[in-house]
Write a protein that holds these residues in place. Structure first.
Motif, PDB file in Angstrom:
ATOM      1  N   UNK A  51       0.935  -1.201   0.144  1.00  0.00           N
ATOM      2  CA  UNK A  51      -0.086  -0.083  -0.140  1.00  0.00           C
ATOM      3  C   UNK A  51       0.936   1.136  -0.019  1.00  0.00           C
ATOM      4  N   UNK A  52       2.010   1.153   0.829  1.00  0.00           N
ATOM      5  CA  UNK A  52       2.844   2.433   0.894  1.00  0.00           C
ATOM      6  C   UNK A  52       3.535   2.699  -0.548  1.00  0.00           C
ATOM      7  N   UNK A  53       4.038   1.472  -1.073  1.00  0.00           N
ATOM      8  CA  UNK A  53       4.743   1.709  -2.518  1.00  0.00           C
ATOM      9  C   UNK A  53       3.645   1.998  -3.404  1.00  0.00           C
ATOM     10  N   UNK A  54       2.583   1.780  -3.522  1.00  0.00           N
ATOM     11  CA  UNK A  54       1.549   2.155  -4.508  1.00  0.00           C
ATOM     12  C   UNK A  54       1.283   3.812  -4.068  1.00  0.00           C
ATOM     13  N   UNK A  55       1.254   3.926  -2.850  1.00  0.00           N
ATOM     14  CA  UNK A  55       0.765   5.555  -2.694  1.00  0.00           C
ATOM     15  C   UNK A  55       2.004   6.159  -3.363  1.00  0.00           C
ATOM     16  N   UNK A  82      -4.961   2.799 -12.765  1.00  0.00           N
ATOM     17  CA  UNK A  82      -4.615   1.576 -12.333  1.00  0.00           C
ATOM     18  C   UNK A  82      -3.891   1.390 -11.193  1.00  0.00           C
ATOM     19  N   UNK A  83      -3.199   2.343 -10.822  1.00  0.00           N
ATOM     20  CA  UNK A  83      -2.844   2.487  -9.470  1.00  0.00           C
ATOM     21  C   UNK A  83      -3.612   2.598  -8.171  1.00  0.00           C
ATOM     22  N   UNK A  84      -4.822   3.238  -8.622  1.00  0.00           N
ATOM     23  CA  UNK A  84      -5.727   3.582  -7.600  1.00  0.00           C
ATOM     24  C   UNK A  84      -6.528   2.244  -7.563  1.00  0.00           C
ATOM     25  N   UNK A  85      -6.827   1.678  -8.445  1.00  0.00           N
ATOM     26  CA  UNK A  85      -7.405   0.070  -8.606  1.00  0.00           C
ATOM     27  C   UNK A  85      -6.699  -0.998  -7.447  1.00  0.00           C
ATOM     28  N   UNK A  86      -5.395  -0.838  -7.924  1.00  0.00           N
ATOM     29  CA  UNK A  86      -4.420  -1.891  -7.233  1.00  0.00           C
ATOM     30  C   UNK A  86      -4.513  -1.323  -5.589  1.00  0.00           C
ATOM     31  N   UNK A  87      -4.455  -0.090  -5.372  1.00  0.00           N
ATOM     32  CA  UNK A  87      -4.607   0.351  -3.834  1.00  0.00           C
ATOM     33  C   UNK A  87      -6.018  -0.013  -3.374  1.00  0.00           C
ATOM     34  N   UNK A  88      -7.244   0.180  -3.982  1.00  0.00           N
ATOM     35  CA  UNK A  88      -8.284  -0.364  -3.288  1.00  0.00           C
ATOM     36  C   UNK A  88      -8.402  -1.664  -3.027  1.00  0.00           C
ATOM     37  N   UNK A  89      -7.893  -2.707  -4.170  1.00  0.00           N
ATOM     38  CA  UNK A  89      -7.509  -4.179  -4.053  1.00  0.00           C
ATOM     39  C   UNK A  89      -6.774  -4.460  -2.688  1.00  0.00           C
ATOM     40  N   UNK A  90      -5.621  -3.779  -2.478  1.00  0.00           N
ATOM     41  CA  UNK A  90      -4.816  -4.169  -1.349  1.00  0.00           C
ATOM     42  C   UNK A  90      -5.307  -3.784   0.075  1.00  0.00           C
ATOM     43  N   UNK A  91      -6.408  -2.344   0.006  1.00  0.00           N
ATOM     44  CA  UNK A  91      -7.125  -2.137   1.371  1.00  0.00           C
ATOM     45  C   UNK A  91      -8.147  -2.950   1.366  1.00  0.00           C
ATOM     46  N   UNK A  92      -8.713  -3.639   0.438  1.00  0.00           N
ATOM     47  CA  UNK A  92      -9.736  -4.595   0.708  1.00  0.00           C
ATOM     48  C   UNK A  92      -9.149  -6.015   1.536  1.00  0.00           C
ATOM     49  N   UNK A  93      -7.948  -6.171   0.923  1.00  0.00           N
ATOM     50  CA  UNK A  93      -7.363  -7.479   1.219  1.00  0.00           C
ATOM     51  C   UNK A  93      -6.991  -7.360   2.758  1.00  0.00           C
TER      52      UNK A  93
END
Ligand code: SF4
Length: 473
Positions: free
Chosen positions: A165-169, A206-217
């Motif tokens: 999450x930190x890396x994606x942000x 794309x990064x926003x979607x990745x972050x959402x997925x990680x937060x969901x996990x």
């Protein structure tokens, strides 16, 4: 000199005219056929075991079970491969009497009947037991990790998710900065910048979607109170040996009869550690063998004092080495402290007496200490603290008795190794190097049962001959 010539392809009969001549009289496939014929499929719980009065006729579950067992024996496990085998392979043609179900029908059978397939595997062992092939005098227990249908990339632990999450942000912040620079450039009239803006905006999405997925996990992990999960195959767990990288796996346990070499009981679990499985596996084996006492050989992974004591109470005699953690070589080892059962004290290398001085409830252990440590001349070789503490488990006596069996007969561990380890080798070879094809514990148990019954049939035919395995024989 000429060569051996094959037959002309345009001749009328290429294969023997009788289908029964396609396979040799001692072929393994005949044992598979006879075994399935002997089963009461309706009693085992197979769906559609009795034909419906109305509607379109379906395939008999016996035929589908035959096909699957034959497939697992011959390393043909996927439904598409089995579909092809039905029209290409002479043994499959013979077994299926030229029935050729499509891959969806084949896959549905395994998907819809997991418990019945496990029952069919157990029925083979019951048949062997009734025929007198299994003695149950001594059994060996072991487990192996089987790969689940998931990539190691899908393993997510709390630490890794926080890092991702930190890396994606950080990446999102980078693109935001770039977009600001582009805005400035556009304001200055550089006409190629809108193209870059479009690319950066897409990357941001794309990064926003990745972050959402990680937060969901992260939320799922918190809800389930787990340290790590395998996404996409939620029943599997990250497992590995020692410091090796962990992969999504299931733990397959098997109990092998030492005399016959047959797997008399098995199970699949997502419990990575074997130490909690000794008692349930042994109890289930007693049920299979219908006995009141059992002798079990196991490795150090099962040396759980509480479980060994529980086994003793249930008349299960376990022989396994005690698993000890890494010990400092700077100080006296725990083995140099001698326990006296009569006085419930421990004698240390300096000849002093350590007495109980409290309990460690979480570790189920009693602390032993002596005030003599203060003036002891050997203290520098015993502890770096003020006083040496020895922990003795509540059920240490059961562990000691278990280890004593190994010292009394060291060949037991050789017997264990030679009995229980090679079936895993054969099963892994028959199942694509130890990989399941299906998802979810329920389906994986059915797959394991097919592998086990295939192994047992193969082993029983090699050890006892096909005649003893056909119900008529
Ligand atoms: S330090 Fe204590 S436990 Fe260790 S040898 Fe000396 S008296 Fe015994």
């Amino acid at each position: 000199m000429s060569f051996i010539e094959g037959l002309a392809r345009d001749q009328v009969n290429l294969l023997p005219p009788c289908v029964d001549d396609y396979v040799s009289p001692d072929a393994l496939v005949r044992v598979v056929d006879a075994f399935v014929t002997s089963l009461n499929l309706a009693e085992l719980g197979f769906g559609r075991a009795i034909a419906a009065v109305t509607g379109r006729p379906g395939y008999h579950p016996g035929d589908m079970l035959r096909l699957y067992i034959w497939g697992y024996l011959n390393q043909v496990r996927s439904s598409r491969q089995l579909e092809r085998a039905c029209v290409r392979d002479l043994e499959a043609l013979w077994l299926m009497r030229r029935l050729a179900p499509d891959y969806r029908t084949i896959a549905s059978f395994r998907h819809d009947n997991p418990e019945a397939i496990v029952g069919a595997s157990a029925a083979f062992i019951q048949f062997c037991r009734e025929t007198g092939l299994i003695s149950g005098r001594l059994v060996a227990l072991d487990g192996t990790k089987m790969r689940a249908v998931a990539s190691p990339k899908n393993i997510a632990g709390a630490d890794r998710l926080a890092r991702d999450v930190a890396h994606t942000e950080k990446e999102i912040a980078y693109y935001l900065e770039r977009l600001d620079i582009i805005d400035e450039a556009v304001a200055q009239g550089f006409d190629d910048q809108p193209k870059h803006r479009e690319a950066f905006t897409t990357a941001m999405e794309t990064l926003g979607r990745r972050k959402d997925r990680l937060v969901r996990r992260q939320d799922i992990l918190k809800d389930r109170d787990e340290t790590a999960l395998v996404f996409g195959e939620s029943d599997a767990r990250p497992m590995g040996y020692g410091r090796s990288p962990k992969t999504p796996c299931y733990n397959m346990q098997s109990v092998v009869d030492v005399d016959s070499g047959l797997i008399i009981h098995h199970d699949v679990t997502n419990e990575a550690n074997d130490s909690q499985l000794l008692h349930p596996m042994s109890m289930a084996t007693m049920e299979v063998l219908e006995v009141d006492e059992l002798k079990v050989l196991a490795d150090g992974g099962y040396s759980n004092a509480q479980a060994v004591a529980q086994c003793e109470r249930d008349h299960i005699e376990v022989a396994a080495p005690i698993k000890r953690g890494a010990m400092s070589t700077d100080f006296f080892r725990p083995a140099q402290f001698v326990y006296d059962e009569e006085t419930d004290t421990i004698r240390c290398p300096a000849g002093k007496t350590l007495r109980p001085s409290g309990k460690h409830t979480r570790n189920r252990a009693i602390r032993y200490r002596t005030p003599a440590c203060k003036d002891c001349r050997l203290k520098s070789r015993c502890t770096s603290g003020a006083q040496r503490t020895i922990h003795r488990l509540f059920d240490q006596a059961a562990l000691d008795r278990m280890e004593a069996r190994i010292y009394a007969d060291p060949s037991l561990m050789v017997t264990r190794r030679c009995t229980v380890e090679h079936p895993f080798g054969t099963i892994k070879r028959m199942s694509g190097g130890g990989r399941f094809l299906t998802r979810g514990l329920r389906a994986v148990k059915a797959e394991a049962a097919l592998s086990i019954v295939a192994f047992n049939i193969l082993h029983a035919v090699n050890a006892f001959g096909a005649e003893r395995l056909t119900p008529a024989g």
